[in-house]
Design a protein around this motif. Structure first.
Motif, PDB file in Angstrom:
ATOM      1  N   ARG A  48     -15.566  18.156  25.667  1.00 39.33           N
ATOM      2  CA  ARG A  48     -14.789  16.932  25.892  1.00 39.33           C
ATOM      3  C   ARG A  48     -13.756  16.768  24.783  1.00 39.33           C
ATOM      4  O   ARG A  48     -14.118  16.555  23.629  1.00 39.33           O
ATOM      5  CB  ARG A  48     -15.717  15.711  25.928  1.00 39.33           C
ATOM      6  N   ASN A 106     -11.834  14.348  24.041  1.00 44.84           N
ATOM      7  CA  ASN A 106     -11.764  13.000  23.456  1.00 44.84           C
ATOM      8  C   ASN A 106     -13.058  12.595  22.763  1.00 44.84           C
ATOM      9  O   ASN A 106     -13.205  11.436  22.368  1.00 44.84           O
ATOM     10  CB  ASN A 106     -11.422  11.972  24.548  1.00 44.84           C
ATOM     11  N   GLU A 162     -15.784  11.751  20.137  1.00 42.44           N
ATOM     12  CA  GLU A 162     -15.760  11.280  18.743  1.00 42.44           C
ATOM     13  C   GLU A 162     -17.189  10.985  18.330  1.00 42.44           C
ATOM     14  O   GLU A 162     -17.902  10.263  19.001  1.00 42.44           O
ATOM     15  CB  GLU A 162     -14.895  10.034  18.587  1.00 42.44           C
ATOM     16  N   ILE A 200     -13.666  14.539  15.557  1.00 38.06           N
ATOM     17  CA  ILE A 200     -12.836  14.331  16.740  1.00 38.06           C
ATOM     18  C   ILE A 200     -12.633  15.614  17.535  1.00 38.06           C
ATOM     19  O   ILE A 200     -12.441  16.680  16.953  1.00 38.06           O
ATOM     20  CB  ILE A 200     -11.431  13.814  16.323  1.00 38.06           C
ATOM     21  N   GLY A 201     -12.635  15.489  18.854  1.00 34.92           N
ATOM     22  CA  GLY A 201     -12.168  16.538  19.749  1.00 34.92           C
ATOM     23  C   GLY A 201     -13.160  17.617  20.084  1.00 34.92           C
ATOM     24  O   GLY A 201     -14.354  17.517  19.798  1.00 34.92           O
ATOM     25  N   GLU A 213      -5.596  10.628  17.054  1.00 35.10           N
ATOM     26  CA  GLU A 213      -4.987  10.896  18.357  1.00 35.10           C
ATOM     27  C   GLU A 213      -4.487  12.341  18.452  1.00 35.10           C
ATOM     28  O   GLU A 213      -4.643  12.994  19.476  1.00 35.10           O
ATOM     29  CB  GLU A 213      -3.832   9.917  18.633  1.00 35.10           C
ATOM     30  N   THR A 239      -7.175  14.873  19.191  1.00 32.32           N
ATOM     31  CA  THR A 239      -7.735  14.930  20.547  1.00 32.32           C
ATOM     32  C   THR A 239      -6.950  15.913  21.420  1.00 32.32           C
ATOM     33  O   THR A 239      -7.388  16.225  22.516  1.00 32.32           O
ATOM     34  CB  THR A 239      -7.765  13.537  21.230  1.00 32.32           C
TER      35      THR A 239
END
Length: 169
Positions: A90, A92, A94, A100-101, A116, A119
């Motif tokens: 996934r 997105n 977190e 992240i990512g 951001e 991601t």
């Protein structure tokens, strides 16, 4: 009229000359190298796709995984196993610790990127693969995976988890 057309044959334009230039040896060598690289990318993507499917993950990032695996020199099987383990594929995702990512890059350690930006699957893999490759070069595969996870767990469970997801165990 029919008769007059038969007496005036149509004039065809002159046949164009086609200049054929042979390819240079350098050009041919470059094409062969690119074809070999494309084959490596396709094979690595196939392997990543297989790992993602075996783990019930979407295969959306198999080509990207294959490309980075080849470019960085990491097994696409290991990379796909790590991505599945870290984020369940996934982009997105977190974590509670603000990783992240796809590859769960800790954005507070890499402040040149925003949450951001991390991601974005391509940027996340570029950063994550650089980190992973550095750890693998420094510590070897198992300990490198352990380092990627932050050395938090004293056991070998994280690397075992990644290798199992990769189908390498």
């Amino acid at each position: 009229m029919l008769g007059s057309a038969a007496h005036n044959p149509l004039k065809l334009p002159p046949t164009p000359t086609i200049e054929v230039r042979p390819f240079s040896a350098e050009y041919i060598s470059q094409q062969v190298r690119q074809e070999k690289l494309d084959l490596q990318y396709r094979r690595a993507a196939q392997i990543a796709r297989s790992v993602y499917r075996e783990n019930g993950c979407r295969v959306d990032y198999a080509e990207l995984t294959g490309k980075f695996a080849v470019d960085v020199g990491i097994s696409s099987r290991i990379l796909a196993g790590l991505i599945f383990t870290e984020s369940s594929c996934r982009p997105n995702a977190e974590s509670q610790t603000h990783d992240i990512g796809l590859m769960q890059v800790h954005y507070t350690l890499y402040r040149q990127y925003t949450k951001e930006q991390l991601t974005d699957p391509e940027l996340n893999m570029r950063v994550g693969c650089g980190i992973l490759k550095g750890y693998i070069n420094r510590y070897g595969l198992r300990k490198g995976l352990h380092a990627y996870n932050g050395f938090g767990d004293r056991t070998d469970s994280y690397s075992t988890k990644v290798l199992t997801a990769a189908g390498a165990m």
